[in-house]
Design a protein around this motif. Structure first.
Motif, PDB file in Angstrom:
ATOM      1  N   ILE A  58       0.277  -7.421   8.873  1.00 48.00           N
ATOM      2  CA  ILE A  58      -0.671  -6.305   8.829  1.00 48.00           C
ATOM      3  C   ILE A  58       0.015  -5.043   8.310  1.00 48.00           C
ATOM      4  O   ILE A  58      -0.514  -4.334   7.445  1.00 48.00           O
ATOM      5  CB  ILE A  58      -1.275  -6.049  10.220  1.00 48.00           C
ATOM      6  CG1 ILE A  58      -2.159  -7.232  10.636  1.00 48.00           C
ATOM      7  CG2 ILE A  58      -2.092  -4.760  10.231  1.00 48.00           C
ATOM      8  CD1 ILE A  58      -2.586  -7.182  12.094  1.00 48.00           C
ATOM      9  N   HIS A  62      -1.007  -3.406   4.855  1.00 49.58           N
ATOM     10  CA  HIS A  62      -1.600  -2.060   4.845  1.00 49.58           C
ATOM     11  C   HIS A  62      -0.842  -1.141   3.893  1.00 49.58           C
ATOM     12  O   HIS A  62      -1.450  -0.372   3.143  1.00 49.58           O
ATOM     13  CB  HIS A  62      -1.587  -1.474   6.254  1.00 49.58           C
ATOM     14  CG  HIS A  62      -2.048  -0.052   6.300  1.00 49.58           C
ATOM     15  ND1 HIS A  62      -3.367   0.314   6.085  1.00 49.58           N
ATOM     16  CD2 HIS A  62      -1.363   1.112   6.517  1.00 49.58           C
ATOM     17  CE1 HIS A  62      -3.478   1.626   6.169  1.00 49.58           C
ATOM     18  NE2 HIS A  62      -2.284   2.131   6.429  1.00 49.58           N
ATOM     19  N   ARG A  66      -2.726   0.539   0.806  1.00 48.08           N
ATOM     20  CA  ARG A  66      -2.772   2.003   0.736  1.00 48.08           C
ATOM     21  C   ARG A  66      -2.130   2.509  -0.561  1.00 48.08           C
ATOM     22  O   ARG A  66      -2.610   3.457  -1.185  1.00 48.08           O
ATOM     23  CB  ARG A  66      -2.052   2.604   1.939  1.00 48.08           C
ATOM     24  CG  ARG A  66      -2.335   4.085   2.158  1.00 48.08           C
ATOM     25  CD  ARG A  66      -1.507   4.622   3.300  1.00 48.08           C
ATOM     26  NE  ARG A  66      -1.939   5.934   3.705  1.00 48.08           N
ATOM     27  CZ  ARG A  66      -1.710   7.059   3.029  1.00 48.08           C
ATOM     28  NH1 ARG A  66      -1.062   7.006   1.864  1.00 48.08           N
ATOM     29  NH2 ARG A  66      -2.137   8.225   3.487  1.00 48.08           N
ATOM     30  N   ARG A 127      -9.753  -6.263  13.438  1.00 47.83           N
ATOM     31  CA  ARG A 127      -9.570  -6.700  12.053  1.00 47.83           C
ATOM     32  C   ARG A 127     -10.803  -6.356  11.228  1.00 47.83           C
ATOM     33  O   ARG A 127     -10.691  -5.815  10.110  1.00 47.83           O
ATOM     34  CB  ARG A 127      -9.309  -8.215  12.006  1.00 47.83           C
ATOM     35  CG  ARG A 127      -9.270  -8.784  10.584  1.00 47.83           C
ATOM     36  CD  ARG A 127      -9.196 -10.305  10.591  1.00 47.83           C
ATOM     37  NE  ARG A 127     -10.375 -10.940  11.152  1.00 47.83           N
ATOM     38  CZ  ARG A 127     -11.510 -11.159  10.477  1.00 47.83           C
ATOM     39  NH1 ARG A 127     -11.627 -10.765   9.215  1.00 47.83           N
ATOM     40  NH2 ARG A 127     -12.538 -11.753  11.065  1.00 47.83           N
ATOM     41  N   TYR A 130     -11.014  -2.686  10.605  1.00 48.71           N
ATOM     42  CA  TYR A 130     -10.040  -2.277   9.596  1.00 48.71           C
ATOM     43  C   TYR A 130     -10.555  -2.572   8.196  1.00 48.71           C
ATOM     44  O   TYR A 130     -10.460  -1.728   7.292  1.00 48.71           O
ATOM     45  CB  TYR A 130      -8.712  -2.993   9.841  1.00 48.71           C
ATOM     46  CG  TYR A 130      -7.691  -2.747   8.766  1.00 48.71           C
ATOM     47  CD1 TYR A 130      -6.872  -1.623   8.802  1.00 48.71           C
ATOM     48  CD2 TYR A 130      -7.554  -3.623   7.682  1.00 48.71           C
ATOM     49  CE1 TYR A 130      -5.934  -1.380   7.800  1.00 48.71           C
ATOM     50  CE2 TYR A 130      -6.628  -3.395   6.686  1.00 48.71           C
ATOM     51  CZ  TYR A 130      -5.827  -2.271   6.750  1.00 48.71           C
ATOM     52  OH  TYR A 130      -4.911  -2.033   5.752  1.00 48.71           O
ATOM     53  N   ASP A 153      -5.446   4.935   7.960  1.00 46.72           N
ATOM     54  CA  ASP A 153      -4.151   4.723   8.617  1.00 46.72           C
ATOM     55  C   ASP A 153      -4.320   4.555  10.131  1.00 46.72           C
ATOM     56  O   ASP A 153      -3.632   3.741  10.761  1.00 46.72           O
ATOM     57  CB  ASP A 153      -3.211   5.899   8.336  1.00 46.72           C
ATOM     58  CG  ASP A 153      -2.724   5.920   6.892  1.00 46.72           C
ATOM     59  OD1 ASP A 153      -2.786   4.864   6.234  1.00 46.72           O
ATOM     60  OD2 ASP A 153      -2.293   6.989   6.425  1.00 46.72           O
ATOM     61  N   ALA A 156      -5.415   1.108  10.927  1.00 50.65           N
ATOM     62  CA  ALA A 156      -4.295   0.172  10.800  1.00 50.65           C
ATOM     63  C   ALA A 156      -3.397   0.243  12.031  1.00 50.65           C
ATOM     64  O   ALA A 156      -2.975  -0.789  12.572  1.00 50.65           O
ATOM     65  CB  ALA A 156      -3.492   0.493   9.539  1.00 50.65           C
TER      66      ALA A 156
END
Length: 218
Positions: A58, A62, A66, A127, A130, A153, A156
């Protein structure tokens, strides 16, 4: 007098046999407890390893997503789809291991701190949240992107923290199981020494008393 001596010897032997049986039963019990504790540690380690992999996946995913959001003019949806599929696959593995924890066996009593905090459904909800946040961030206008990225963020971090909370429970359960196992090993060692004393030392004492009595009569 010979009859009394024989009776005393018989009582000593019966006492030693009874005590030996009791000590043997206690030793067998400690072996079962240690075996259950070690099996529990095995199960806990598998769950913890699965969660560690999920947490790192993860975090790395992420960072990659990002970076693409901020560096590229357009974002390929298949990147998010691949990430979501990877997370879902790892959650499925975690779910399978969590189901094993619910199976009654010798290790069941030692995994209770972990079983009480294994919430697969919550991880799945985080999840989905997100992924929804990621989709919203992708479609956010550039002038609002900075604020949207901060919210992204946070989602996450919340997903990772949810996974890490279960890992903390795994650490607690592992520590307790190892503490019990080490305690039982020490106890079984003491029982072994006691068994040796029961088998060897009483005849020596009995022989010493018999010799002393014979010397006094002489």
């Amino acid at each position: 007098m010979t009859t009394n001596v024989d009776r005393n010897c018989n009582r000593q032997w019966v006492g030693r046999v009874a005590l030996t049986i009791a000590v043997g039963c206690a030793a067998s019990g400690t072996v079962l407890v240690v075996s259950g504790a070690l099996k529990a540690v095995e199960q806990i380690d598998r769950v913890d390893s699965s969660l560690s992999e999920l947490s790192h996946y993860i975090a790395d995913g992420h960072t990659s997503i990002r970076g693409r959001m901020t560096a590229l003019g357009s974002f390929a949806d298949d990147v998010l789809v691949r990430f979501d599929t990877g997370v879902e696959r790892r959650i499925a593995r975690f779910r399978h291991l969590a189901t094993d924890l619910e199976t009654p066996m010798s290790a069941y009593a030692f995994t209770s701190p972990l079983r009480g905090n294994v919430d697969v459904q919550r991880v799945e909800e985080e999840r989905r949240t997100y992924v929804t946040a990621a989709t919203a961030t992708i479609t956010t206008p550039v002038n609002n992107l900075a604020m949207r990225l901060r919210l992204f963020d946070q989602h996450a971090q919340k997903l990772i923290q949810t996974v890490e909370a279960v890992r903390d429970s795994a650490d607690t359960a592992r520590a307790r199981a190892l503490l019990v196992a080490n305690g039982m090993v020490a106890l079984s060692s003491g029982i072994g020494v006691l068994l040796i004393v029961c088998l060897i030392w009483p005849p020596v004492l009995g022989g010493a008393r018999h010799t002393a009595r014979a010397t006094a009569l002489a």
